[in-house]
Design a protein around this motif. Sequence first.
Motif, PDB file in Angstrom:
ATOM      1  N   VAL A  87       0.839  -1.209   0.000  1.00  0.00           N
ATOM      2  CA  VAL A  87       0.000   0.000   0.000  1.00  0.00           C
ATOM      3  C   VAL A  87       0.870   1.254   0.000  1.00  0.00           C
ATOM      4  O   VAL A  87       0.625   2.211  -0.752  1.00  0.00           O
ATOM      5  N   LYS A  88       1.900   1.276   0.819  1.00  0.00           N
ATOM      6  CA  LYS A  88       2.784   2.440   0.882  1.00  0.00           C
ATOM      7  C   LYS A  88       3.498   2.667  -0.450  1.00  0.00           C
ATOM      8  O   LYS A  88       3.647   3.816  -0.904  1.00  0.00           O
ATOM      9  N   THR A  89       3.950   1.591  -1.061  1.00  0.00           N
ATOM     10  CA  THR A  89       4.641   1.723  -2.345  1.00  0.00           C
ATOM     11  C   THR A  89       3.700   2.286  -3.405  1.00  0.00           C
ATOM     12  O   THR A  89       4.079   3.170  -4.185  1.00  0.00           O
ATOM     13  N   PHE A  90       2.487   1.765  -3.443  1.00  0.00           N
ATOM     14  CA  PHE A  90       1.482   2.284  -4.380  1.00  0.00           C
ATOM     15  C   PHE A  90       1.169   3.742  -4.079  1.00  0.00           C
ATOM     16  O   PHE A  90       1.089   4.581  -4.996  1.00  0.00           O
ATOM     17  N   TYR A  91       1.001   4.072  -2.808  1.00  0.00           N
ATOM     18  CA  TYR A  91       0.605   5.427  -2.416  1.00  0.00           C
ATOM     19  C   TYR A  91       1.714   6.434  -2.733  1.00  0.00           C
ATOM     20  O   TYR A  91       1.443   7.559  -3.169  1.00  0.00           O
ATOM     21  N   ARG A  92       2.959   6.030  -2.511  1.00  0.00           N
ATOM     22  CA  ARG A  92       4.076   6.918  -2.844  1.00  0.00           C
ATOM     23  C   ARG A  92       4.117   7.187  -4.349  1.00  0.00           C
ATOM     24  O   ARG A  92       4.307   8.322  -4.789  1.00  0.00           O
ATOM     25  N   TRP A  93       3.938   6.133  -5.131  1.00  0.00           N
ATOM     26  CA  TRP A  93       3.923   6.284  -6.593  1.00  0.00           C
ATOM     27  C   TRP A  93       2.759   7.177  -7.024  1.00  0.00           C
ATOM     28  O   TRP A  93       2.937   8.068  -7.872  1.00  0.00           O
ATOM     29  N   LEU A  94       1.582   6.963  -6.444  1.00  0.00           N
ATOM     30  CA  LEU A  94       0.406   7.757  -6.811  1.00  0.00           C
ATOM     31  C   LEU A  94       0.580   9.221  -6.415  1.00  0.00           C
ATOM     32  O   LEU A  94       0.205  10.121  -7.173  1.00  0.00           O
ATOM     33  N   SER A  95       1.174   9.458  -5.251  1.00  0.00           N
ATOM     34  CA  SER A  95       1.374  10.851  -4.808  1.00  0.00           C
ATOM     35  C   SER A  95       2.354  11.578  -5.716  1.00  0.00           C
ATOM     36  O   SER A  95       2.191  12.772  -6.000  1.00  0.00           O
ATOM     37  N   ASP A  96       3.371  10.892  -6.187  1.00  0.00           N
ATOM     38  CA  ASP A  96       4.318  11.509  -7.118  1.00  0.00           C
ATOM     39  C   ASP A  96       3.623  11.860  -8.434  1.00  0.00           C
ATOM     40  O   ASP A  96       3.877  12.911  -9.025  1.00  0.00           O
ATOM     41  N   ARG A  97       2.739  10.961  -8.880  1.00  0.00           N
ATOM     42  CA  ARG A  97       2.057  11.194 -10.155  1.00  0.00           C
ATOM     43  C   ARG A  97       1.004  12.281 -10.056  1.00  0.00           C
ATOM     44  O   ARG A  97       0.857  13.112 -10.968  1.00  0.00           O
ATOM     45  N   GLU A  98       0.272  12.311  -8.918  1.00  0.00           N
ATOM     46  CA  GLU A  98      -0.857  13.244  -8.781  1.00  0.00           C
ATOM     47  C   GLU A  98      -0.498  14.510  -8.016  1.00  0.00           C
ATOM     48  O   GLU A  98      -1.278  15.453  -7.985  1.00  0.00           O
ATOM     49  N   GLY A  99       0.656  14.533  -7.371  1.00  0.00           N
ATOM     50  CA  GLY A  99       1.124  15.739  -6.698  1.00  0.00           C
ATOM     51  C   GLY A  99       0.456  16.034  -5.373  1.00  0.00           C
ATOM     52  O   GLY A  99       0.181  17.198  -5.068  1.00  0.00           O
ATOM     53  N   PHE A 100       0.203  15.001  -4.549  1.00  0.00           N
ATOM     54  CA  PHE A 100      -0.357  15.285  -3.220  1.00  0.00           C
ATOM     55  C   PHE A 100       0.621  14.801  -2.148  1.00  0.00           C
ATOM     56  O   PHE A 100       1.603  14.112  -2.433  1.00  0.00           O
ATOM     57  N   GLU A 101       0.360  15.182  -0.915  1.00  0.00           N
ATOM     58  CA  GLU A 101       1.254  14.886   0.201  1.00  0.00           C
ATOM     59  C   GLU A 101       0.908  13.518   0.810  1.00  0.00           C
ATOM     60  O   GLU A 101      -0.204  13.311   1.304  1.00  0.00           O
ATOM     61  N   PRO A 102       1.853  12.564   0.805  1.00  0.00           N
ATOM     62  CA  PRO A 102       1.541  11.194   1.247  1.00  0.00           C
ATOM     63  C   PRO A 102       1.916  10.878   2.688  1.00  0.00           C
ATOM     64  O   PRO A 102       1.817   9.730   3.117  1.00  0.00           O
ATOM     65  N   THR A 103       2.342  11.892   3.469  1.00  0.00           N
ATOM     66  CA  THR A 103       2.939  11.640   4.776  1.00  0.00           C
ATOM     67  C   THR A 103       2.039  10.837   5.703  1.00  0.00           C
ATOM     68  O   THR A 103       2.500   9.954   6.430  1.00  0.00           O
ATOM     69  N   ALA A 104       0.738  11.119   5.706  1.00  0.00           N
ATOM     70  CA  ALA A 104      -0.164  10.445   6.650  1.00  0.00           C
ATOM     71  C   ALA A 104      -0.149   8.932   6.467  1.00  0.00           C
ATOM     72  O   ALA A 104      -0.251   8.173   7.433  1.00  0.00           O
ATOM     73  N   VAL A 105      -0.001   8.489   5.236  1.00  0.00           N
ATOM     74  CA  VAL A 105       0.037   7.051   4.961  1.00  0.00           C
ATOM     75  C   VAL A 105       1.437   6.495   5.173  1.00  0.00           C
ATOM     76  O   VAL A 105       1.626   5.442   5.784  1.00  0.00           O
ATOM     77  N   LEU A 106       2.440   7.201   4.697  1.00  0.00           N
ATOM     78  CA  LEU A 106       3.804   6.671   4.726  1.00  0.00           C
ATOM     79  C   LEU A 106       4.396   6.610   6.124  1.00  0.00           C
ATOM     80  O   LEU A 106       5.346   5.847   6.357  1.00  0.00           O
ATOM     81  N   THR A 107       3.873   7.406   7.065  1.00  0.00           N
ATOM     82  CA  THR A 107       4.434   7.406   8.420  1.00  0.00           C
ATOM     83  C   THR A 107       3.815   6.349   9.333  1.00  0.00           C
ATOM     84  O   THR A 107       4.265   6.179  10.467  1.00  0.00           O
ATOM     85  N   ILE A 108       2.798   5.635   8.843  1.00  0.00           N
ATOM     86  CA  ILE A 108       2.210   4.565   9.646  1.00  0.00           C
ATOM     87  C   ILE A 108       3.237   3.459   9.851  1.00  0.00           C
ATOM     88  O   ILE A 108       3.852   2.980   8.900  1.00  0.00           O
ATOM     89  N   ARG A 109       3.413   3.050  11.085  1.00  0.00           N
ATOM     90  CA  ARG A 109       4.413   2.027  11.389  1.00  0.00           C
ATOM     91  C   ARG A 109       3.885   0.631  11.094  1.00  0.00           C
ATOM     92  O   ARG A 109       2.723   0.330  11.335  1.00  0.00           O
ATOM     93  N   SER A 110       4.794  -0.167  10.604  1.00  0.00           N
ATOM     94  CA  SER A 110       4.452  -1.560  10.314  1.00  0.00           C
ATOM     95  C   SER A 110       4.313  -2.328  11.620  1.00  0.00           C
ATOM     96  O   SER A 110       5.043  -2.055  12.585  1.00  0.00           O
TER      97      SER A 110
END
Length: 304
Positions: A87-110
């Motif tokens: 999910v994080k990998t997809f979200y990072r890729w999507l945020s780069d493509r669409e130009g939004f801030e992904p921090t809320a998802v990427l900072t969730i700890r495994s």
Amino acid sequence: MIAPQLSAALADWLDHCAALNDAADHTIAAYRADVQGFLAFMQLHHGDALGLGPIARLTTGDMRAWMAHERGRGVGARSLARSLSAVKTFYRWLSDREGFEPTAVLTIRSPKFTRKLPRPLAEPAARDMIDRVECQAAEPWVAARDTAVVTVLYGLGLRISEALSLTTQQSPLPATLRITGKGGRMRLVPVLSAARDAVATYVRLCPHDLTDGGPLFRGVRGAALNPRAIQKVMEQARLQLGLPATATPHAMRHSFATHLLTAGGDLRSIQELLGHASLSTTQAYTAVDAARLMAVYDAAHPRA
């Protein structure tokens, strides 16, 4: 149903993973299932079609709700960590493509979980396994085939899928084999004389035509050998030898790596021989070796 925009984005990301990251088919399938499940939950969680706008505004609370839902339906920590990584990998890729801030998802700890150590066989047990496998089949050529496969697993450190993907064009085995492993990664593996001899014996006894460029290892009717046949013969052998249920075809690969490390092999070389993408995967064998040394120390210590 997932919103068309997100379905299209997911398809594009999977194409990206397959083309640029050289991900294997089963990896792509796992990514698809993980991210689809995540998006389906978020759509239900928000109560409407989840387009690109809403997904760009996901919060840490949304992520925790998804993770709690997954744990509630029995998903283990290891599996959830894998899903979260996808999910994080997809979200990072999507945020780069669409130009939004992904921090809320990427900072969730495994979620934390204890990594399982490889379960190799001791060197005498590995040799006993090869010897006992040879005694399971009534037909000499089948016994030779099973012995050849298990010898290749242990002597070359191959996965069962890699061993069974060998073709007749690779027989007799050369001094070095070019193996295509996970993710399409290529590696060169030196061939021990014991493996070469075992395969040569099988080829000599095999009643099927092995000049057609097809699979090297054949089932009784001449089709490609099913991995279940090797799993079954090893199950029979381990029961006779009193070995644990972890004495599987993959344990022979673990044994190859652990015994190389014990003999003084360096991690980088072992990583290349196994075809691991990351050194951290290979480093698990150092923990196995350390645990074995401590067991020997405890048994031999005068105060034990």
